[in-house]
Motif scaffolding. Structure first.
Motif, PDB file in Angstrom:
ATOM      1  N   SER A   1       0.836  -1.339  -0.167  1.00 30.59           N
ATOM      2  CA  SER A   1      -0.001   0.133  -0.095  1.00 30.59           C
ATOM      3  C   SER A   1       0.999   1.122   0.025  1.00 30.59           C
ATOM      4  O   SER A   1       0.273   2.388  -0.279  1.00 30.59           O
ATOM      5  CB  SER A   1      -0.870  -0.063   1.215  1.00 30.59           C
ATOM      6  OG  SER A   1      -1.778  -1.229   1.397  1.00 30.59           O
TER       7      SER A   1
ATOM      8  N   CYS B   1      -6.331  -2.576   8.197  1.00 32.47           N
ATOM      9  CA  CYS B   1      -6.670  -1.684   7.281  1.00 32.47           C
ATOM     10  C   CYS B   1      -6.680  -2.439   5.867  1.00 32.47           C
ATOM     11  O   CYS B   1      -5.822  -3.366   5.844  1.00 32.47           O
ATOM     12  CB  CYS B   1      -5.947  -0.399   7.133  1.00 32.47           C
ATOM     13  SG  CYS B   1      -4.227  -0.631   6.874  1.00 32.47           S
ATOM     14  N   SER B   2      -7.384  -2.027   5.066  1.00 33.45           N
ATOM     15  CA  SER B   2      -7.467  -2.585   3.607  1.00 33.45           C
ATOM     16  C   SER B   2      -7.810  -1.474   2.558  1.00 33.45           C
ATOM     17  O   SER B   2      -8.724  -0.662   2.801  1.00 33.45           O
ATOM     18  CB  SER B   2      -8.622  -3.658   3.452  1.00 33.45           C
ATOM     19  OG  SER B   2      -8.643  -4.180   2.104  1.00 33.45           O
ATOM     20  N   GLU B   3      -6.952  -1.348   1.507  1.00 38.43           N
ATOM     21  CA  GLU B   3      -7.239  -0.249   0.541  1.00 38.43           C
ATOM     22  C   GLU B   3      -8.030  -0.724  -0.286  1.00 38.43           C
ATOM     23  O   GLU B   3      -8.109  -1.794  -0.849  1.00 38.43           O
ATOM     24  CB  GLU B   3      -5.684  -0.078  -0.108  1.00 38.43           C
ATOM     25  CG  GLU B   3      -6.125   1.081  -0.863  1.00 38.43           C
ATOM     26  CD  GLU B   3      -4.566   1.460  -1.878  1.00 38.43           C
ATOM     27  OE1 GLU B   3      -4.647   2.236  -2.664  1.00 38.43           O
ATOM     28  OE2 GLU B   3      -3.684   0.919  -1.331  1.00 38.43           O
ATOM     29  N   THR B   4      -9.054   0.048  -0.427  1.00 41.67           N
ATOM     30  CA  THR B   4     -10.311  -0.206  -1.207  1.00 41.67           C
ATOM     31  C   THR B   4     -10.367   0.758  -2.426  1.00 41.67           C
ATOM     32  O   THR B   4     -11.263   0.821  -3.201  1.00 41.67           O
ATOM     33  CB  THR B   4     -11.576  -0.080  -0.691  1.00 41.67           C
ATOM     34  OG1 THR B   4     -11.622   1.285  -0.067  1.00 41.67           O
ATOM     35  CG2 THR B   4     -11.617  -1.048   0.570  1.00 41.67           C
ATOM     36  N   THR B   5      -9.131   1.361  -2.793  1.00 44.76           N
ATOM     37  CA  THR B   5      -9.272   2.491  -3.878  1.00 44.76           C
ATOM     38  C   THR B   5      -9.675   1.819  -5.237  1.00 44.76           C
ATOM     39  O   THR B   5     -10.559   2.247  -5.769  1.00 44.76           O
ATOM     40  CB  THR B   5      -7.784   2.759  -4.205  1.00 44.76           C
ATOM     41  OG1 THR B   5      -7.419   3.339  -2.963  1.00 44.76           O
ATOM     42  CG2 THR B   5      -7.891   3.760  -5.114  1.00 44.76           C
TER      43      THR B   5
ATOM     44  N   TYR C   1     -10.771   0.990   7.349  1.00 44.68           N
ATOM     45  CA  TYR C   1      -9.650   0.482   8.632  1.00 44.68           C
ATOM     46  C   TYR C   1     -10.789   0.801   9.859  1.00 44.68           C
ATOM     47  O   TYR C   1     -11.472   1.180  10.082  1.00 44.68           O
ATOM     48  CB  TYR C   1      -8.760   1.580   8.624  1.00 44.68           C
ATOM     49  CG  TYR C   1      -8.951   3.089   8.502  1.00 44.68           C
ATOM     50  CD1 TYR C   1      -9.213   3.512   9.771  1.00 44.68           C
ATOM     51  CD2 TYR C   1      -9.100   3.930   7.443  1.00 44.68           C
ATOM     52  CE1 TYR C   1      -9.478   4.990   9.651  1.00 44.68           C
ATOM     53  CE2 TYR C   1      -9.383   5.209   7.408  1.00 44.68           C
ATOM     54  CZ  TYR C   1      -9.549   5.855   8.432  1.00 44.68           C
ATOM     55  OH  TYR C   1      -9.672   7.207   8.767  1.00 44.68           O
TER      56      TYR C   1
ATOM     57  N   TYR D   1      -8.481   5.115  -1.066  1.00 48.53           N
ATOM     58  CA  TYR D   1      -9.485   4.968  -0.310  1.00 48.53           C
ATOM     59  C   TYR D   1      -9.018   3.690   0.677  1.00 48.53           C
ATOM     60  O   TYR D   1      -8.455   2.588   0.141  1.00 48.53           O
ATOM     61  CB  TYR D   1     -10.613   4.625  -1.271  1.00 48.53           C
ATOM     62  CG  TYR D   1     -11.241   5.632  -2.043  1.00 48.53           C
ATOM     63  CD1 TYR D   1     -12.312   6.763  -1.293  1.00 48.53           C
ATOM     64  CD2 TYR D   1     -10.727   5.943  -3.074  1.00 48.53           C
ATOM     65  CE1 TYR D   1     -12.732   7.696  -2.064  1.00 48.53           C
ATOM     66  CE2 TYR D   1     -11.316   7.170  -3.975  1.00 48.53           C
ATOM     67  CZ  TYR D   1     -12.186   8.103  -3.086  1.00 48.53           C
ATOM     68  OH  TYR D   1     -12.762   9.202  -3.918  1.00 48.53           O
ATOM     69  N   TRP D   2      -9.372   3.893   1.916  1.00 51.63           N
ATOM     70  CA  TRP D   2      -9.166   2.839   2.978  1.00 51.63           C
ATOM     71  C   TRP D   2     -10.593   2.528   3.746  1.00 51.63           C
ATOM     72  O   TRP D   2     -11.298   3.182   4.084  1.00 51.63           O
ATOM     73  CB  TRP D   2      -8.041   3.380   3.970  1.00 51.63           C
ATOM     74  CG  TRP D   2      -6.895   3.678   3.273  1.00 51.63           C
ATOM     75  CD1 TRP D   2      -6.619   4.949   2.731  1.00 51.63           C
ATOM     76  CD2 TRP D   2      -5.794   2.979   3.002  1.00 51.63           C
ATOM     77  NE1 TRP D   2      -5.394   5.086   2.294  1.00 51.63           N
ATOM     78  CE2 TRP D   2      -4.710   3.663   2.327  1.00 51.63           C
ATOM     79  CE3 TRP D   2      -5.381   1.648   3.597  1.00 51.63           C
ATOM     80  CZ2 TRP D   2      -3.717   3.057   2.071  1.00 51.63           C
ATOM     81  CZ3 TRP D   2      -4.053   1.065   3.280  1.00 51.63           C
ATOM     82  CH2 TRP D   2      -3.143   1.784   2.571  1.00 51.63           C
TER      83      TRP D   2
END
Length: 703
Positions: free
Chosen positions: A58, A139-143, A120, A117-118
């Motif tokens: 990330s 967290c996880s990036e959701t971009t 978290y 976009y995250w």
């Protein structure tokens, strides 16, 4: 773990060995470093940054890693610290954990500033004493997912916009229940239901569709994934509360999801009701025109100006013995009689000339190429122009006037002959003028005698008037005064039979015979009056629908038809000019005659048919009261006892019977009435029959 320890500046904390870290933190770090889920820790008062290998992608290339490891949070995450810092400080101060989904945060990575976009969570971490000393970030990036959703929403918005702005009626049905997801104003106006239909199943808002083919077609498209299209489909719609019939060109197109499964159907429709109704009216007009052309025995033709191609109707092909099949019309000219060829060719050319009125009207004689038969035709045509005024086609009709011209020639020849005879007669008259002059004196001397004769004629006219009055008085007596005694004979006979039957003995037979004779006398008087009235009625100038007249007669004869078990078949008949009561009496007598003269033990079968014929198709023996070019023939056929045709002249005469009155009841006037009605209408009635094989009565009425 080794890299994390090596990068950490141990001089800033008294924890100079990993074993001196809080046991809970050591466990968490061990778990975090081996986890495949992105995780990050802010630890201690200075919020030192730690993260695992799953978090590194990330950060991008040439970004924060590895410089962010061991740095204070506000240094390593300077660009996003204004957003996340307050939440971290709040948790360090004893606040509760927080969760955010698809949070947009500024991020420096890959050598440039941007946004990501995250999803978290921030959770508090405690040391061995239970005090909050750090924050765990999972967290996880959701971009990519968010941008994909945004693109999908933009695509759906564009899709909705395309539907709403479409120039044709468009809507989308979603799911197997055919929920109306999107619909533009045009199709809403077609339905006449308003915006309230959105989000509802199609059959819920349009129940009138139940039983029509459209729900099944939608189900078929949803199940098979194959598009359906139809032109001028008939639909019954309740528009603004009024049920009506409409016509649409429409298509049902399946829409597929990413798995290839149908999730919705796109319906595009165009209202063609006006065009369909106009086409139907045009077809009706064409049918009427063809009927008129057939009735008038006309041929039709058409010339294409651009190609000189000629098209003939079947009748024209029969007359000319030649099918032009759109060949140049000049090829037909040689079929015309020699002295007509140049004139007809010039007339066609002039009609097509822009300076003419576009009217073509010529008579000419054609010679059949195979039989050599000559036929005189009158052809009339009118030129059709395009929007620029250029002639593009000439359409026309032709009529066979051979018979009329032959009659005209015969008449002219007769007139010539009579003229010559008249000239000779004039000479004779001139010679007799002297004799006439001499006779004038004698005539003058006879004037006194003529005056006496005139007086006698006036007296005769007065006598004739009194005779007519007496005849009318007789008709009144016959219809009223004579009927009254007959009714009393019937009534008194009934009283005698009911009250004195035992006293009368064998006299009952005489009483029955007396009543039967009185009944026959009453029927005879009624038939004579009917015949008299028919003979005096001459005006037949109203439109009469024969099919409706027959329906009325069958209704009146319903009881007799049921008693005999008769099977009656009626073909559709025409409307013609006549007198409805007389024609009704004609048909009633013919049907009654067919039911009366039936064979025993045989169900009566009666057929009524009609057809239009020309004068040439009349039977040789049929001599109508008025000549016409065409006649309408309707026939009443039965399977009764029949008769020998040698008695054909007798059956239409008054009081003429072929059977005894005890065998078949009647006065012998019915067919005489039929003959009188047909004569009043200018027609003729005849019959064909064989004993035991039924009879057919044919009526020919001029059109």
């Amino acid at each position: 773990m080794g890299e994390l320890i090596r990068l950490y500046d141990w001089s800033t904390t008294p924890l100079d060995t990993l074993d001196q870290w809080p046991s809970s933190l050591r466990t968490l770090i061990s778990m975090m470093l081996t986890s495949r889920f992105p995780m990050l820790i802010f630890w201690g008062p200075e919020l030192i940054t730690f993260y695992n290998d799953a978090f590194r992608p990330s950060l991008g290339n040439n970004g924060k890693h590895p410089s962010s490891l061991g740095q204070r949070g506000e240094q390593s995450w300077a660009e996003s610290w204004p957003v996340i810092g307050p939440m971290i400080y709040n948790i360090m101060a004893g606040g509760e954990a927080v969760w955010f989904e698809d949070q947009k945060l500024p991020l420096y990575r890959d050598g440039q500033m941007g946004y990501a976009y995250w999803t978290y969570s921030f959770s508090p971490l405690t040391d061995d004493s239970g005090e909050v000393n750090g924050v765990l970030v999972t967290c996880s990036e959701t971009t990519k997912a968010v941008e994909g959703i945004q693109k999908l929403e933009e695509s759906e918005a564009r899709f909705r916009s395309l539907i709403e702005e479409s120039p044709v009626g468009t809507c989308m049905y979603a799911g197997p229940e055919m929920r109306i997801e999107i619909a533009n104003r045009i199709i809403l106006d077609y339905w006449g239901k308003g915006d309230g239909v959105l989000g509802k199943p199609m059959l819920e808002v349009m129940p009138e569709m139940i039983g029509q083919p459209f729900p099944k077609l939608l189900e078929q498209v949803f199940n098979t994934g194959k598009m359906v299209e139809q032109k001028a489909a008939r639909a019954e719609l309740s528009v603004n509360g009024v049920l009506g019939v409409y016509y649409f060109d429409f298509s049902y197109k399946p829409l597929f999801d990413s798995t290839g499964k149908v999730y919705a159907i796109l319906d595009t429709a165009f209202d063609v009701t006006k065009q369909v109704l106009a086409h139907q009216k045009l077809e009706e007009a064409e049918i009427s025109l063809r009927g008129a052309i057939e009735l008038a025995e006309l041929g039709t033709w058409s010339i294409d100006v651009a190609t000189n191609g000629l098209i003939y109707s079947d009748r024209m092909i029969e007359w000319f013995g030649y099918d032009p099949a759109e060949h140049p019309y000049q090829e037909v000219i040689p079929i015309l009689q020699g002295n007509d060829q140049e004139r007809v060719s010039s007339a066609v050319a002039w009609a097509l000339n822009p300076e003419s009125d576009g009217i073509y009207d010529e008579e000419y004689t054609i010679i059949h190429p195979e039989t050599g038969k000559k036929r005189i035709l009158r052809a009339q045509g009118k030129v059709v122009y395009d929007e620029t005024g250029k002639a593009i086609r000439m359409n026309g009709t032709a009529q066979d006037i051979t018979m009329q011209r032959e009659l005209q020639l015969a008449l002219e020849s007769e007139v010539q002959l009579r003229t010559e005879e008249l000239a000779a007669t004039n000479e004779e008259l001139a010679a007799t003028n002297e004799e006439l002059a001499a006779s004038i004196e004698e005539l003058e001397a006879s004037n006194e005698e003529y005056a006496v004769v005139n007086t006698d004629l006036e007296e005769a006219n007065s006598l004739l008037t009194r005779s007519n009055n007496n005849l009318q008085q007789f008709a009144y007596v016959a219809s009223h005064d004579l009927q009254e005694p007959l009714r009393k004979i019937q009534q008194f006979g009934d009283i005698l039979k009911s009250q004195y039957a035992e006293s009368l003995g064998n006299g009952i037979d005489y009483l029955n015979r007396m009543q039967l004779a009185a009944s026959r006398m009453s029927t005879l008087i009624q038939d004579l009056l009917a015949y008299s009235r028919i003979a005096s009625q001459r005006e037949v100038n109203a439109l009469v629908n024969l099919t409706e007249v027959i329906a009325d007669v069958l209704n009146d004869l319903d009881l007799l038809i049921q008693e005999t078990g008769a099977e009656i078949t009626v073909s559709p008949l025409v409307t013609l000019i006549g007198d409805a009561p007389q024609l009704r009496l004609l048909i009633q007598n013919l049907l009654t005659n067919a039911l009366k003269f039936r064979r025993r033990d045989t169900i009566p079968v009666i057929t009524i048919t009609g057809q239009l014929i020309t004068a040439e198709q009349l039977p040789i023996t049929a001599k109508p009261a008025r000549w016409a070019q065409s006649y309408y023939c309707f026939e009443v056929s039965d399977n009764g006892i029949g008769f020998e045709e040698k008695y054909l002249d007798r059956i239409f005469q008054v009081f003429q019977r072929l059977h005894g009155k005890n065998e078949f009841a009647g006065t012998g006037i019915g067919l005489a009435i039929c003959e009188k009605v047909v004569t009043n209408h200018g027609g003729v009635i005849t019959a064909t029959s064989q004993p035991g094989q039924g009879a057919t009565f044919s009526v020919y009425l001029p059109m």
